[in-house]
Design an enzyme around this catalytic site. Structure first.
Site, mmCIF file in Angstrom:
data_model
loop_
_atom_site.group_PDB
_atom_site.id
_atom_site.type_symbol
_atom_site.label_atom_id
_atom_site.label_comp_id
_atom_site.label_asym_id
_atom_site.label_seq_id
_atom_site.Cartn_x
_atom_site.Cartn_y
_atom_site.Cartn_z
ATOM 1 N N GLY A 135 0.775 -1.196 -0.008
ATOM 2 C CA GLY A 135 -0.005 0.019 -0.031
ATOM 3 C C GLY A 135 1.051 1.335 0.102
ATOM 4 N N CYS A 136 0.425 2.279 0.428
ATOM 5 C CA CYS A 136 1.054 3.688 0.465
ATOM 6 C C CYS A 136 2.116 3.484 1.181
ATOM 7 C CB CYS A 136 0.092 4.604 1.122
ATOM 8 S SG CYS A 136 0.844 6.336 1.576
ATOM 9 N N PHE A 137 3.374 4.010 0.262
ATOM 10 C CA PHE A 137 4.719 4.020 1.179
ATOM 11 C C PHE A 137 4.821 4.718 2.372
ATOM 12 C CE2 PHE A 137 6.540 5.808 -3.022
ATOM 13 C CZ PHE A 137 5.765 7.027 -2.744
#
Length: 219
Positions: A53-55
């Site tokens: 997902g979002c880093f």
């Protein structure tokens, strides 16, 4: 994707966005056992590359793990030429938003990093989606940096599948590919942007849940 979500936040405010999208996804750790197969505590720093997902969120979680010396956000699974945020966000490059972790295996093992990864850093049962972010670049993927890491990851996925700890099957894949660092403004995003709407809504609850579930390894 973060961009549509941020447009929603701007339009209705954080409180309204909570009502529209629900509370932060994954803000509660799943209780899972430690990895039965792990790597030895050898001297020197080792590297792990994980996508989930979002880093920004992944970086924030692992920056708070004892034994982790550095976390770099970036892109893995595609080519260097297209490893930019705008291109990856278009979902045409085959990259995954990923993080590269430099860790001391004498303090935290690779298996323990995977335990945090599966338990709280992301949801390993959602295909190409994490919370408000959707697309192939948000897939759940492990990029082993050695055959030994690949062996540990495969064994742990099988172990977790046998425990039925999750509500659905684990979709995490083991992949190959070079890691490319993201743009400078993505690095240390959580620490540099504590009041950013995305950080407040999604990352801070995740950090609180990690600390509650893993007090002995949280910093």
């Amino acid at each position: 994707m973060k961009k549509p979500l941020l447009a929603t936040l701007a339009a209705v405010g954080i409180a309204g966005a909570f009502i529209a999208t629900g509370t932060a996804q994954g803000a509660r750790a799943v209780v899972i056992p430690a990895a039965k197969t792990d790597l030895p505590a050898t001297p020197g720093l080792q590297t792990a590359v994980l996508a989930g997902g979002c880093f920004w969120t992944m970086e924030a979680v692992f920056e708070h793990v004892k034994g982790v010396k550095a976390v770099t956000t970036g892109y893995a699974g595609g080519t260097k030429a297209t490893a930019t945020y705008d291109q990856v966000s278009a979902e045409t490059t085959k990259h995954a938003e990923a993080i590269k972790i430099a860790y001391d295996p004498r303090v935290v093992s690779y298996g323990t990093l995977l335990r945090v990864y599966f338990s709280i850093a992301h949801d390993p049962t959602t295909l190409n989606r994490q919370g408000p972010d959707s697309g192939e670049s948000y897939r759940s993927a492990i990029f082993p940096q050695s055959p030994a890491q690949a062996q540990v990851a495969r064994a742990y996925i099988a172990q977790l599948g046998a425990t039925h700890a999750f509500s659905g099957p684990i979709v995490t894949k083991l992949e190959t590919g070079t890691f490319y660092p993201a743009e400078a403004y993505h690095q240390n995003f959580y620490d540099r942007n504590p009041t950013h709407p995305y950080v407040v809504m999604w990352d801070k609850p995740k950090i609180a849940a990690f600390r509650a579930a893993f007090p002995t390894i949280s910093s």
